[in-house]
Design an enzyme around this catalytic site. Sequence first.
Site, PDB file in Angstrom:
ATOM      1  N   HIS A 121       5.796  -3.353   0.462  1.00  0.00           N
ATOM      2  CA  HIS A 121       6.775  -2.261   0.633  1.00  0.00           C
ATOM      3  C   HIS A 121       7.868  -2.620   1.644  1.00  0.00           C
ATOM      4  O   HIS A 121       8.482  -1.730   2.236  1.00  0.00           O
ATOM      5  CB  HIS A 121       6.056  -0.968   1.055  1.00  0.00           C
ATOM      6  CG  HIS A 121       5.152  -0.412  -0.016  1.00  0.00           C
ATOM      7  ND1 HIS A 121       4.092   0.425   0.235  1.00  0.00           N
ATOM      8  CD2 HIS A 121       5.162  -0.582  -1.365  1.00  0.00           C
ATOM      9  CE1 HIS A 121       3.491   0.738  -0.902  1.00  0.00           C
ATOM     10  NE2 HIS A 121       4.113   0.146  -1.890  1.00  0.00           N
ATOM     11  N   ASN A 216     -13.113   0.894   5.483  1.00  0.00           N
ATOM     12  CA  ASN A 216     -12.386   2.159   5.590  1.00  0.00           C
ATOM     13  C   ASN A 216     -13.268   3.165   6.328  1.00  0.00           C
ATOM     14  O   ASN A 216     -14.494   3.097   6.216  1.00  0.00           O
ATOM     15  CB  ASN A 216     -12.057   2.695   4.176  1.00  0.00           C
ATOM     16  CG  ASN A 216     -10.932   3.715   4.171  1.00  0.00           C
ATOM     17  OD1 ASN A 216     -10.950   4.697   4.921  1.00  0.00           O
ATOM     18  ND2 ASN A 216      -9.939   3.495   3.327  1.00  0.00           N
TER      19      ASN A 216
END
Length: 251
Positions: A121, A216
């Site tokens: 990105h 996570n």
Amino acid sequence: MVADNEILRLARDIVDSKKTVALTGAGMSVESEIAPFRGPGGLWEKYNPEEYGHISTLRNEPEKAWIMLSEMEREILKAKPHKGHYALAELEQLGLLSSIITQNVDGLHRVAGNKEVIEFHGHLQSVSCMDCGHQVPSSAIPLDDIPPRCEKCKGPVKPDAVFFGEAIPYDALTRSNHESRICQLMLVIGTSANVFPAASMPEVAKGAGSKVVEINVSETAFTGRISDYILKGPAGEVLEKTLAKVKELRS
Ligand code: APR
């Protein structure tokens, strides 16, 4: 807290893998005090992404877009890599991590020392003029006087990041697809698996026969479906312990 046997399992998988690739998301930078996008305290609680983060807003209402961007820039310009970033850099130096595909725009993997970083990105560390293309470091723009203007032609400026409504740069997309197709182990760290095409990389890896492991603090859409297993804990702590175990296994 992640159990020692889970750390050992991941360390063994890293040592045994001929090619390991990491996919990182906002959760990777939480311990560097950069807010994630989704969930409590996330940026999208405050700003609607499709509105504030859309390329058409930056073009048509730059002041509005820069309210959010200046906040992000301030946070990112003062952030420093944490022990998890440094652990990934050391894994690369040891020849145990081929590349990182990151959705993060903070540049912290490069600052930590990783060389093979695909910024899916883009990044927020520089801005370019939308009229003449003149590029300057983000630290050089006045964040108190928004929207900033190009120092050369006074045109509107845009961070060198990918906005909603923009395509992923061709090079980042093809390199990421390639790395995902040929890896034997993919580490999926701190991403909620919501935004495509980045979120399709673990599926590409899995489809090509790779093992997929998540790090996570909570389960994601990949858990139990795409990932072989998850180490539930903060990225910094899990990666630091895993690196120590990897070094022990190789000594
Ligand atoms: N360690 C590991 N994981 C963590 C930590 C931590 N300390 N803290 C939070 N997480 C996890 C959350 O459980 C969540 O799954 O990180 C994930 C962050 O998810 P998002 O905020 O959705 O970020 P990300 O997946 O990177 O978003 C993808 O969406 O908004 C767009 O372009 C933006 O690149 C971004 C993309």
